[in-house]
Enzyme design. Structure first.
Site, PDB file in Angstrom:
ATOM      1  N   GLY A 176       0.828  -1.209   0.000  1.00  0.00           N
ATOM      2  CA  GLY A 176       0.000   0.000   0.000  1.00  0.00           C
ATOM      3  C   GLY A 176       0.850   1.240   0.000  1.00  0.00           C
ATOM      4  O   GLY A 176       1.625   1.457   0.910  1.00  0.00           O
ATOM      5  N   SER A 177       0.739   2.071  -0.996  1.00  0.00           N
ATOM      6  CA  SER A 177       1.656   3.183  -1.151  1.00  0.00           C
ATOM      7  C   SER A 177       1.132   4.187  -2.173  1.00  0.00           C
ATOM      8  O   SER A 177      -0.031   4.166  -2.545  1.00  0.00           O
ATOM      9  CB  SER A 177       3.039   2.657  -1.544  1.00  0.00           C
ATOM     10  OG  SER A 177       2.913   1.501  -2.350  1.00  0.00           O
ATOM     11  N   ARG A 178       2.036   5.062  -2.626  1.00  0.00           N
ATOM     12  CA  ARG A 178       1.652   6.147  -3.525  1.00  0.00           C
ATOM     13  C   ARG A 178       2.762   6.377  -4.537  1.00  0.00           C
ATOM     14  O   ARG A 178       3.944   6.225  -4.232  1.00  0.00           O
ATOM     15  CB  ARG A 178       1.414   7.405  -2.682  1.00  0.00           C
ATOM     16  CG  ARG A 178       1.375   8.724  -3.459  1.00  0.00           C
ATOM     17  CD  ARG A 178       1.111   9.858  -2.508  1.00  0.00           C
ATOM     18  NE  ARG A 178       1.247  11.162  -3.162  1.00  0.00           N
ATOM     19  CZ  ARG A 178       0.562  12.227  -2.819  1.00  0.00           C
ATOM     20  NH1 ARG A 178      -0.308  12.175  -1.834  1.00  0.00           N
ATOM     21  NH2 ARG A 178       0.744  13.377  -3.449  1.00  0.00           N
TER      22      ARG A 178
END
Length: 214
Positions: A176-178
């Protein structure tokens, strides 16, 4: 579809004790660990993608949902004038990242930082991150991997001086990240906030045929 090698230690770490528990007569616990191994395999899945043939397009560097598209947010972009496209990845998205353009890698910048939620406005400037600077026919494009609360490590497999193709695998972000993408101001942004994109395939912008004012 393959599995990114960064996921192998997680899968093995779940499968080995699962096998031992099964052998010692604990099928319930073994099944839980086997399910965890399956979840890791799903997270680190690495599907093939088919980038477009147009040399001047920019593709999404990651799967996920666009949370910003347009002029760069204050305090988030590198120095200078930029267009910005930011993609938030949930734990269910493919986390293998891809090069948004073809060209030559001119710099890799890794910065330690915090682990704020990846969707938070301050995450892009305060979280642990890796910046990949690519020269595409004289135009600089910056691809920034940003970790979040669950993602505690970015893996970048590029190095300065490497030539990269459009949509090439560049690394992976864990759990989960950007991904922030910074383009020259002359680029035409095709994405909009709320769009769901596929890394290496979805066209999110078009570059000017000649370098503009950066």
């Amino acid at each position: 579809m393959g599995i990114d090698r960064a996921g192998v230690p997680f899968i093995v770490a779940a499968l080995l004790p699962a096998g031992a528990l099964w052998a010692f007569g604990a099928p319930g616990a073994a099944a839980l660990l086997a399910a965890a191994a399956g979840a890791f395999a799903f997270f680190f899945r690495d599907p093939d993608r088919s980038p477009p043939a147009d040399a001047h397009v920019v593709v999404a560097p990651a799967d996920g949902r666009v949370v910003h598209a347009g002029p760069a947010e204050p305090g988030v972009a590198p120095d200078g004038r930029w267009q910005q496209i930011s993609v938030f990845l949930s734990p269910l998205d493919v986390h293998v990242n891809r090069t948004p353009v073809s060209g030559r890698v001119v710099d890799i910048r890794y910065r330690r930082g915090r682990f704020l939620p990846a969707y938070a406005p301050r995450a892009a400037e305060q979280n642990e991150r890796s910046e990949i600077w690519i020269d595409h026919d004289g135009q600089r494009i910056v691809c920034r991997q940003v970790v979040g609360v669950l993602a505690r490590r970015v893996v970048c497999r590029l190095a300065p001086g490497m030539r990269v193709a459009l949509g090439q695998r560049l690394g992976v972000m864990k759990f989960g990240s950007r991904m922030d993408l910074f383009l020259p101001p002359s680029a035409t942004v095709a994405a909009a906030a709320g769009d769901v994109v596929r890394g290496g395939e979805t066209v999110v912008a078009t570059l000017s045929a000649t370098p503009g004012d950066e």
